[in-house]
Design a protein around this motif. Sequence first.
Motif, PDB file in Angstrom:
ATOM      1  N   SER A   2      11.086  -2.976   2.182  1.00  0.00           N
ATOM      2  CA  SER A   2      11.519  -1.572   2.315  1.00  0.00           C
ATOM      3  C   SER A   2      11.902  -0.969   0.968  1.00  0.00           C
ATOM      4  CB  SER A   2      12.667  -1.625   3.271  1.00  0.00           C
ATOM      5  OG  SER A   2      13.273  -0.455   3.496  1.00  0.00           O
ATOM      6  N   PRO A   3      10.885   0.000   0.984  1.00  0.00           N
ATOM      7  CA  PRO A   3      11.143   0.582  -0.327  1.00  0.00           C
ATOM      8  C   PRO A   3      12.188   1.681  -0.312  1.00  0.00           C
ATOM      9  CG  PRO A   3       9.117   1.405   0.605  1.00  0.00           C
ATOM     10  CD  PRO A   3       9.628   0.353   1.531  1.00  0.00           C
ATOM     11  N   PRO A   4      13.130   1.733  -1.309  1.00  0.00           N
ATOM     12  CA  PRO A   4      14.138   2.782  -1.339  1.00  0.00           C
ATOM     13  C   PRO A   4      13.573   4.105  -1.788  1.00  0.00           C
ATOM     14  CG  PRO A   4      14.325   1.441  -3.296  1.00  0.00           C
ATOM     15  CD  PRO A   4      13.252   0.817  -2.437  1.00  0.00           C
ATOM     16  N   ALA A   5      14.276   5.191  -1.474  1.00  0.00           N
ATOM     17  CA  ALA A   5      13.860   6.507  -1.946  1.00  0.00           C
ATOM     18  C   ALA A   5      14.200   6.665  -3.415  1.00  0.00           C
ATOM     19  CB  ALA A   5      14.592   7.602  -1.148  1.00  0.00           C
ATOM     20  N   PRO A   6      13.488   7.534  -4.140  1.00  0.00           N
ATOM     21  CA  PRO A   6      13.899   7.826  -5.509  1.00  0.00           C
ATOM     22  C   PRO A   6      15.334   8.286  -5.541  1.00  0.00           C
ATOM     23  CG  PRO A   6      11.751   8.787  -5.017  1.00  0.00           C
ATOM     24  CD  PRO A   6      12.303   8.287  -3.722  1.00  0.00           C
ATOM     25  N   ALA A   7      16.097   7.819  -6.525  1.00  0.00           N
ATOM     26  CA  ALA A   7      17.541   8.031  -6.542  1.00  0.00           C
ATOM     27  C   ALA A   7      17.914   9.508  -6.561  1.00  0.00           C
ATOM     28  CB  ALA A   7      18.142   7.334  -7.772  1.00  0.00           C
ATOM     29  N   ALA A   8      17.060  10.360  -7.121  1.00  0.00           N
ATOM     30  CA  ALA A   8      17.420  11.762  -7.272  1.00  0.00           C
ATOM     31  C   ALA A   8      17.156  12.578  -6.028  1.00  0.00           C
ATOM     32  CB  ALA A   8      16.643  12.371  -8.442  1.00  0.00           C
ATOM     33  N   ARG A   9      16.549  11.984  -5.003  1.00  0.00           N
ATOM     34  CA  ARG A   9      16.173  12.789  -3.842  1.00  0.00           C
ATOM     35  C   ARG A   9      16.962  12.336  -2.625  1.00  0.00           C
ATOM     36  NH1 ARG A   9       9.941  13.953  -3.346  1.00  0.00           N
ATOM     37  NH2 ARG A   9      10.829  15.919  -2.676  1.00  0.00           N
ATOM     38  N   ARG A  10      17.439  13.322  -1.850  1.00  0.00           N
ATOM     39  CA  ARG A  10      18.195  13.013  -0.658  1.00  0.00           C
ATOM     40  C   ARG A  10      17.267  12.558   0.452  1.00  0.00           C
ATOM     41  NH1 ARG A  10      23.098  14.386   1.215  1.00  0.00           N
ATOM     42  NH2 ARG A  10      23.474  15.907  -0.433  1.00  0.00           N
ATOM     43  N   ARG A  11      17.694  11.505   1.191  1.00  0.00           N
ATOM     44  CA  ARG A  11      16.921  11.041   2.316  1.00  0.00           C
ATOM     45  C   ARG A  11      17.251  11.859   3.544  1.00  0.00           C
ATOM     46  NH1 ARG A  11      16.470   4.609   2.556  1.00  0.00           N
ATOM     47  NH2 ARG A  11      14.801   5.237   3.940  1.00  0.00           N
ATOM     48  N   ASP A  31       0.819  -1.218   0.000  1.00  0.00           N
ATOM     49  CA  ASP A  31       0.000   0.000   0.000  1.00  0.00           C
ATOM     50  C   ASP A  31       0.850   1.265   0.000  1.00  0.00           C
ATOM     51  OD1 ASP A  31      -2.271  -1.506  -0.009  1.00  0.00           O
ATOM     52  OD2 ASP A  31      -2.824  -1.103   2.079  1.00  0.00           O
ATOM     53  N   TYR A  32       2.080   1.169   0.515  1.00  0.00           N
ATOM     54  CA  TYR A  32       2.924   2.346   0.663  1.00  0.00           C
ATOM     55  C   TYR A  32       4.003   2.440  -0.413  1.00  0.00           C
ATOM     56  CZ  TYR A  32       0.676   3.001   5.182  1.00  0.00           C
ATOM     57  OH  TYR A  32      -0.241   3.215   6.177  1.00  0.00           O
ATOM     58  N   LEU A  33       4.105   1.429  -1.282  1.00  0.00           N
ATOM     59  CA  LEU A  33       5.040   1.484  -2.391  1.00  0.00           C
ATOM     60  C   LEU A  33       4.460   2.311  -3.534  1.00  0.00           C
ATOM     61  CD1 LEU A  33       6.132  -2.257  -2.460  1.00  0.00           C
ATOM     62  CD2 LEU A  33       7.538  -0.335  -1.721  1.00  0.00           C
ATOM     63  N   CYS A  34       5.309   2.692  -4.487  1.00  0.00           N
ATOM     64  CA  CYS A  34       4.860   3.464  -5.636  1.00  0.00           C
ATOM     65  C   CYS A  34       3.693   2.746  -6.312  1.00  0.00           C
ATOM     66  CB  CYS A  34       6.006   3.648  -6.619  1.00  0.00           C
ATOM     67  SG  CYS A  34       5.602   4.705  -8.008  1.00  0.00           S
ATOM     68  N   GLY A  35       2.595   3.457  -6.491  1.00  0.00           N
ATOM     69  CA  GLY A  35       1.389   2.873  -7.059  1.00  0.00           C
ATOM     70  C   GLY A  35       0.402   2.392  -6.025  1.00  0.00           C
ATOM     71  N   GLY A  36       0.818   2.308  -4.759  1.00  0.00           N
ATOM     72  CA  GLY A  36      -0.072   1.877  -3.688  1.00  0.00           C
ATOM     73  C   GLY A  36      -1.025   2.984  -3.272  1.00  0.00           C
ATOM     74  N   THR A  37      -2.085   2.592  -2.578  1.00  0.00           N
ATOM     75  CA  THR A  37      -3.124   3.553  -2.217  1.00  0.00           C
ATOM     76  C   THR A  37      -2.640   4.600  -1.220  1.00  0.00           C
ATOM     77  OG1 THR A  37      -3.917   2.056  -0.495  1.00  0.00           O
ATOM     78  CG2 THR A  37      -4.958   1.892  -2.674  1.00  0.00           C
ATOM     79  N   ARG A  38      -1.569   4.310  -0.470  1.00  0.00           N
ATOM     80  CA  ARG A  38      -1.071   5.251   0.533  1.00  0.00           C
ATOM     81  C   ARG A  38       0.335   5.745   0.217  1.00  0.00           C
ATOM     82  NH1 ARG A  38      -3.773   3.524   6.303  1.00  0.00           N
ATOM     83  NH2 ARG A  38      -5.783   2.912   5.449  1.00  0.00           N
ATOM     84  N   TYR A  39       0.763   5.545  -1.014  1.00  0.00           N
ATOM     85  CA  TYR A  39       2.099   5.979  -1.409  1.00  0.00           C
ATOM     86  C   TYR A  39       2.183   7.500  -1.433  1.00  0.00           C
ATOM     87  CZ  TYR A  39       6.044   7.102  -4.445  1.00  0.00           C
ATOM     88  OH  TYR A  39       7.179   7.632  -4.972  1.00  0.00           O
ATOM     89  N   ARG A  40       3.309   8.029  -0.954  1.00  0.00           N
ATOM     90  CA  ARG A  40       3.603   9.446  -1.087  1.00  0.00           C
ATOM     91  C   ARG A  40       5.076   9.562  -1.477  1.00  0.00           C
ATOM     92  NH1 ARG A  40       2.184  12.447   4.213  1.00  0.00           N
ATOM     93  NH2 ARG A  40       3.305  14.118   3.154  1.00  0.00           N
TER      94      ARG A  40
END
Length: 262
Positions: free
Chosen positions: A253-262, A109-118
């Motif tokens: 555990s989903p990783p952050a998009p590569a272009a954005r700093r965590r 639900d929290y991964l890209c495409g999931g209903t609660r993804y941000r």
Amino acid sequence: MSAITPLLVLPLRLAGSGDGRLITAPLATVHGWSRTQTPDGTVRFTSPCRTAVLTAEGPADRPAWTVHGFADPGSEPLWRATFGPGTPAEITSAFTTVLADGLRTRHRDYLCGGTRYRPDTPASVLADRGWLPDESPKGFHDQVAPDRTAVYRHRVGHQPHNAEVAGLAPPSWSMLAGDPQHPSWRAEFTLGVPFYPLVHAALAFSSPKPVQRLVGDIPTRHLALVTVRRISGSDHPHPSPAARPGPSTTPASPPAPAARRR
């Protein structure tokens, strides 16, 4: 002013530990985590899928909370999140409650495409709230709060994953509150921590909303740093029980998009 006078306090990160039931009650009553206690007094909550375990150690009014994540039940820990003594319960709960919800669907639900993804990262939600890069220790990247009472720290560079999970190497991400050189409390997150609960913890860490505390709950060293006001009839804060049971007596555990700093 009496030590049991209820107040609204800003910012949350300096308000004191709060009520530990904010952490444990959703796990036990909503998400079905089981509770056990070891002979030495350590309290443990285990997820139904047995891939996450929350432990509480230390004094009842200032426990340390640690979450370990596992790829499979009984395997070696895959990641670790630690909320040290004094961490406000609202911040720990922001992490654990969202994690527990995500485990229902193995995070889908929290991964890209999931209903609660941000798509946010901890760094981006803090930047949106005015946190700016600051001078950092070598090997780290810091973002500091506008009032300079907190730091979000990102470790730069590679180190052995197992050493990080075991606490033998610096964590990948840290939240430090109070004086960054001598923080009042800290939370630490290793590589592999699911991204979405870390984002929710960052949102709570930087929350602009006041929380309810008793006067005696506010750490003495923070009294000059917080803004407080008495509760009026128009306020509707979370309840703050006068008696705060320790973790050994709580209900349950989903990783952050590569272009954005965590």
